[in-house]
Scaffold this motif. Structure first.
Motif, PDB file in Angstrom:
ATOM      1  N   TYR A 234      43.930  36.538  43.369  1.00 50.38           N
ATOM      2  CA  TYR A 234      44.865  35.641  42.723  1.00 50.38           C
ATOM      3  C   TYR A 234      45.247  36.321  41.142  1.00 50.38           C
ATOM      4  CZ  TYR A 234      43.801  32.512  46.415  1.00 50.38           C
ATOM      5  OH  TYR A 234      43.409  31.723  47.859  1.00 50.38           O
ATOM      6  N   GLY A 235      46.245  35.830  40.964  1.00 46.87           N
ATOM      7  CA  GLY A 235      46.936  36.446  39.618  1.00 46.87           C
ATOM      8  C   GLY A 235      46.173  36.219  38.354  1.00 46.87           C
ATOM      9  N   PHE A 236      45.431  35.313  38.365  1.00 44.85           N
ATOM     10  CA  PHE A 236      44.489  34.858  37.006  1.00 44.85           C
ATOM     11  C   PHE A 236      43.346  36.123  36.962  1.00 44.85           C
ATOM     12  CE2 PHE A 236      41.909  32.402  40.212  1.00 44.85           C
ATOM     13  CZ  PHE A 236      40.716  32.871  39.828  1.00 44.85           C
ATOM     14  N   LYS A 237      43.079  36.895  37.867  1.00 46.20           N
ATOM     15  CA  LYS A 237      42.282  38.037  37.633  1.00 46.20           C
ATOM     16  C   LYS A 237      42.785  39.034  36.963  1.00 46.20           C
ATOM     17  CE  LYS A 237      38.621  38.635  39.332  1.00 46.20           C
ATOM     18  NZ  LYS A 237      37.279  38.267  38.675  1.00 46.20           N
ATOM     19  N   ASN A 238      44.243  38.993  36.993  1.00 45.21           N
ATOM     20  CA  ASN A 238      44.892  40.143  36.468  1.00 45.21           C
ATOM     21  C   ASN A 238      45.081  40.149  34.916  1.00 45.21           C
ATOM     22  OD1 ASN A 238      47.058  41.408  39.263  1.00 45.21           O
ATOM     23  ND2 ASN A 238      44.937  40.321  39.211  1.00 45.21           N
ATOM     24  N   ILE A 239      44.033  40.354  34.266  1.00 48.49           N
ATOM     25  CA  ILE A 239      43.937  40.138  32.955  1.00 48.49           C
ATOM     26  C   ILE A 239      45.332  40.767  31.931  1.00 48.49           C
ATOM     27  CG2 ILE A 239      42.250  41.877  32.595  1.00 48.49           C
ATOM     28  CD1 ILE A 239      41.161  40.054  29.948  1.00 48.49           C
ATOM     29  N   LYS A 240      45.587  40.288  31.138  1.00 50.27           N
ATOM     30  CA  LYS A 240      46.739  41.113  30.311  1.00 50.27           C
ATOM     31  C   LYS A 240      46.389  41.293  28.780  1.00 50.27           C
ATOM     32  CE  LYS A 240      49.877  37.632  32.748  1.00 50.27           C
ATOM     33  NZ  LYS A 240      49.047  36.834  33.280  1.00 50.27           N
ATOM     34  N   SER A 241      47.347  42.333  28.219  1.00 47.31           N
ATOM     35  CA  SER A 241      47.172  42.653  26.972  1.00 47.31           C
ATOM     36  C   SER A 241      45.646  42.817  26.595  1.00 47.31           C
ATOM     37  CB  SER A 241      47.461  41.381  25.939  1.00 47.31           C
ATOM     38  OG  SER A 241      48.957  41.065  26.097  1.00 47.31           O
ATOM     39  N   ILE A 242      45.087  43.900  27.314  1.00 50.08           N
ATOM     40  CA  ILE A 242      43.718  44.427  27.293  1.00 50.08           C
ATOM     41  C   ILE A 242      43.500  45.054  25.882  1.00 50.08           C
ATOM     42  CG2 ILE A 242      41.993  45.728  28.342  1.00 50.08           C
ATOM     43  CD1 ILE A 242      43.368  45.280  31.153  1.00 50.08           C
ATOM     44  N   VAL A 243      42.279  44.743  25.397  1.00 53.20           N
ATOM     45  CA  VAL A 243      41.807  45.503  24.204  1.00 53.20           C
ATOM     46  C   VAL A 243      40.541  46.186  24.298  1.00 53.20           C
ATOM     47  CG1 VAL A 243      43.444  44.011  22.472  1.00 53.20           C
ATOM     48  CG2 VAL A 243      40.852  43.474  23.006  1.00 53.20           C
ATOM     49  N   LYS A 244      39.845  45.740  25.486  1.00 55.31           N
ATOM     50  CA  LYS A 244      38.316  46.344  25.706  1.00 55.31           C
ATOM     51  C   LYS A 244      38.116  46.220  26.959  1.00 55.31           C
ATOM     52  CE  LYS A 244      33.682  45.285  23.856  1.00 55.31           C
ATOM     53  NZ  LYS A 244      32.754  44.382  23.237  1.00 55.31           N
ATOM     54  N   ALA A 268      37.923  35.639  43.611  1.00 53.51           N
ATOM     55  CA  ALA A 268      39.214  35.008  43.449  1.00 53.51           C
ATOM     56  C   ALA A 268      40.012  35.795  44.722  1.00 53.51           C
ATOM     57  CB  ALA A 268      39.698  35.280  42.082  1.00 53.51           C
ATOM     58  N   ASN A 269      39.451  36.482  45.592  1.00 56.04           N
ATOM     59  CA  ASN A 269      40.093  37.091  46.676  1.00 56.04           C
ATOM     60  C   ASN A 269      41.205  35.830  47.417  1.00 56.04           C
ATOM     61  OD1 ASN A 269      39.068  39.665  46.325  1.00 56.04           O
ATOM     62  ND2 ASN A 269      37.270  39.036  47.767  1.00 56.04           N
ATOM     63  N   VAL A 270      42.448  36.437  47.688  1.00 59.57           N
ATOM     64  CA  VAL A 270      43.415  35.611  48.444  1.00 59.57           C
ATOM     65  C   VAL A 270      42.862  35.339  49.765  1.00 59.57           C
ATOM     66  CG1 VAL A 270      45.767  35.186  49.139  1.00 59.57           C
ATOM     67  CG2 VAL A 270      45.507  36.567  46.981  1.00 59.57           C
ATOM     68  N   ASN A 271      42.715  33.910  49.881  1.00 57.14           N
ATOM     69  CA  ASN A 271      41.944  33.526  51.325  1.00 57.14           C
ATOM     70  C   ASN A 271      42.724  32.316  51.878  1.00 57.14           C
ATOM     71  OD1 ASN A 271      40.334  32.775  53.531  1.00 57.14           O
ATOM     72  ND2 ASN A 271      38.420  33.475  52.593  1.00 57.14           N
ATOM     73  N   PHE A 298      43.718  38.273  51.960  1.00 59.22           N
ATOM     74  CA  PHE A 298      43.687  39.513  50.895  1.00 59.22           C
ATOM     75  C   PHE A 298      44.960  39.714  50.498  1.00 59.22           C
ATOM     76  CE2 PHE A 298      39.526  40.179  53.132  1.00 59.22           C
ATOM     77  CZ  PHE A 298      38.640  40.237  52.295  1.00 59.22           C
ATOM     78  N   ASN A 299      46.120  38.803  50.576  1.00 57.48           N
ATOM     79  CA  ASN A 299      47.201  39.218  50.176  1.00 57.48           C
ATOM     80  C   ASN A 299      48.090  40.039  50.776  1.00 57.48           C
ATOM     81  OD1 ASN A 299      49.600  38.036  48.561  1.00 57.48           O
ATOM     82  ND2 ASN A 299      49.017  39.564  46.957  1.00 57.48           N
ATOM     83  N   GLY A 300      47.608  40.207  52.149  1.00 55.30           N
ATOM     84  CA  GLY A 300      48.240  41.300  53.048  1.00 55.30           C
ATOM     85  C   GLY A 300      47.375  42.766  52.874  1.00 55.30           C
ATOM     86  N   GLN A 304      43.271  47.407  53.682  1.00 51.04           N
ATOM     87  CA  GLN A 304      42.638  48.196  52.849  1.00 51.04           C
ATOM     88  C   GLN A 304      41.286  47.996  52.280  1.00 51.04           C
ATOM     89  OE1 GLN A 304      45.784  47.198  53.277  1.00 51.04           O
ATOM     90  NE2 GLN A 304      47.331  48.745  52.293  1.00 51.04           N
ATOM     91  N   VAL A 305      41.325  46.603  51.961  1.00 50.29           N
ATOM     92  CA  VAL A 305      40.174  46.018  51.085  1.00 50.29           C
ATOM     93  C   VAL A 305      39.246  45.285  51.683  1.00 50.29           C
ATOM     94  CG1 VAL A 305      41.678  46.405  49.150  1.00 50.29           C
ATOM     95  CG2 VAL A 305      41.354  44.112  50.332  1.00 50.29           C
ATOM     96  N   ALA A 306      39.369  44.643  52.933  1.00 49.64           N
ATOM     97  CA  ALA A 306      38.275  43.842  53.770  1.00 49.64           C
ATOM     98  C   ALA A 306      36.710  44.651  53.524  1.00 49.64           C
ATOM     99  CB  ALA A 306      38.760  43.440  55.135  1.00 49.64           C
ATOM    100  N   GLY A 307      36.794  45.838  53.879  1.00 46.45           N
ATOM    101  CA  GLY A 307      35.452  46.379  54.127  1.00 46.45           C
ATOM    102  C   GLY A 307      34.536  46.327  52.781  1.00 46.45           C
ATOM    103  N   LEU A 308      35.353  46.141  51.532  1.00 51.17           N
ATOM    104  CA  LEU A 308      34.483  45.962  50.596  1.00 51.17           C
ATOM    105  C   LEU A 308      33.528  44.699  50.411  1.00 51.17           C
ATOM    106  CD1 LEU A 308      37.105  46.604  47.624  1.00 51.17           C
ATOM    107  CD2 LEU A 308      35.575  48.218  48.403  1.00 51.17           C
ATOM    108  N   TYR A 309      34.110  43.843  51.251  1.00 50.76           N
ATOM    109  CA  TYR A 309      33.225  42.353  51.513  1.00 50.76           C
ATOM    110  C   TYR A 309      32.683  42.006  52.608  1.00 50.76           C
ATOM    111  CZ  TYR A 309      36.664  42.234  47.446  1.00 50.76           C
ATOM    112  OH  TYR A 309      37.355  42.647  46.573  1.00 50.76           O
ATOM    113  N   LYS A 310      32.414  43.375  53.499  1.00 48.21           N
ATOM    114  CA  LYS A 310      31.565  43.229  54.561  1.00 48.21           C
ATOM    115  C   LYS A 310      30.014  42.532  54.680  1.00 48.21           C
ATOM    116  CE  LYS A 310      30.033  45.997  58.686  1.00 48.21           C
ATOM    117  NZ  LYS A 310      30.271  47.414  59.204  1.00 48.21           N
ATOM    118  N   GLY A 311      29.834  41.439  55.294  1.00 51.78           N
ATOM    119  CA  GLY A 311      28.930  40.770  55.537  1.00 51.78           C
ATOM    120  C   GLY A 311      28.669  39.742  54.174  1.00 51.78           C
ATOM    121  N   MET A 312      29.756  39.512  53.450  1.00 50.18           N
ATOM    122  CA  MET A 312      29.799  38.325  52.584  1.00 50.18           C
ATOM    123  C   MET A 312      30.246  37.092  53.194  1.00 50.18           C
ATOM    124  SD  MET A 312      30.939  40.406  49.071  1.00 50.18           S
ATOM    125  CE  MET A 312      30.956  38.602  48.122  1.00 50.18           C
TER     126      MET A 312
END
Length: 318
Positions: A234-244, A268-271, A298-300, A304-312
């Motif tokens: 979800y978009g709120f994970k995509n932090i903006k104006s990063i300084v650190k 916050a995975n799209v589900n 997973f937003n389509g 590519q990414v479902a394997g990151l969460y196998k078993g969760m």
């Protein structure tokens, strides 16, 4: 679900020609950094109007990470935004964007890394070839866009700074400066905005640090000069104006999870199968379209990414 993995990549020569035609590339990576710096320094560069008329985005072949879906028009992508540092209304970021000064800008890199450092934004983006990626973007509120980002894989930066064996997570911190961010003068959130990823999520080739949008310098209201793009979250994970950027052994606290832990989890995975406590996530409204469409797991990007969460348990680990 579109099969984005089968799209042909853009040849290096075509990529250089694309960037050159956009006014962002001369011959070297240093030249590219200088081109972006010059654009952000020109009068009015923080406004959608100034940046929207600066370039014409040329056609290019789809790359291996691109979606085939129609790109959201610039006018909508730069005027309908969540960026609470500028205000809570969707139009506040575009109206207030000129208060942010994206140059000079530095990014501190620390924590569990062998090469901690503070680097100027133009030096940072000059380290890596810039790529454009056409990604779906899904907001937790139930609306979506298709965004053509310009940036570099976060994995490239992480490998350069050499994580220690203790690094398990990556924490991101946004700028805190109420003079530049009028929304920070209130207490709607606990500032500064912070986010985080598991290290394997950060290293995934889809995860991008963006410095541009639609072939142009990243507008202030879209997170200038550096933002995170993780298209399956979800978009709120995509932090903006990063300084650190901090690599840590422990899972970092994140802004929205602290503000409302029952509504916004760390992953916050799209589900579509897990509703928000106050609304369904089964469908979404694509900005610029009438009606609603089905939300994709997973937003389509499940292939590519479902394997990151196998078993969760993706209901528990939301």
């Amino acid at each position: 679900m579109p099969n984005d993995k089968d799209q042909p990549g853009t040849p290096p020569t075509a990529r250089r020609e694309f960037l050159k035609s956009a006014g962002l590339f001369t011959v070297t990576a240093a030249g590219l950094a200088g081109g972006l710096e010059a654009l952000t320094r020109r009068p009015g560069a923080g406004s959608a109007e100034a940046q929207g008329t600066a370039f014409v985005r040329p056609a290019r072949p789809l790359g291996p990470y691109d979606t085939k879906e129609a790109v959201t028009p610039w006018e909508q992508a730069t005027t309908y935004n969540n960026f609470y540092e500028f205000g809570t209304d969707k139009g506040d970021p575009a109206r207030m964007a000129a208060s942010l000064k994206p140059r000079p800008w530095t990014v501190k890199i620390d924590g569990e890394v062998k090469k901690p450092q503070t680097v100027d934004i133009d030096t940072l983006q000059g380290w890596f070839p810039l790529e454009d990626r056409i990604y779906r973007m899904r907001c937790v509120e139930g609306w979506s866009m298709v965004m053509p980002w310009l940036g570099f894989p976060l994995a490239s930066l992480i490998r350069r700074i050499e994580p220690t064996s203790k690094a398990k997570y990556v924490q991101f911190t946004a700028l805190y400066d109420p003079k530049q961010f009028p929304g920070q003068r209130g207490n709607v959130l606990d500032w500064p905005y912070v986010e985080g990823l598991r290290l394997d999520e950060a290293l995934h080739p889809l995860t991008l640090l963006a410095v541009g949008l639609d072939g142009r310098v990243l507008p202030n209201q879209n997170g200038a000069p550096l933002r995170l793009v993780v298209p399956w979250k979800y978009g709120f994970k995509n932090i903006k104006s990063i300084v650190k950027i901090t690599l840590t052994e422990q899972q970092p606290k994140t802004t929205w999870a602290l503000a409302a832990p029952d509504e916004y989890g760390f992953y916050a995975n799209v589900n579509p199968a897990v509703p928000h406590p106050r609304w369904s996530q089964a469908t979404e409204r694509r900005i610029g379209e009438l009606g609603r469409r089905a939300t994709l797991p997973f937003n389509g990007y499940a292939d590519q990414v479902a394997g990151l969460y196998k078993g969760m348990d993706l209901r528990k680990n939301f």
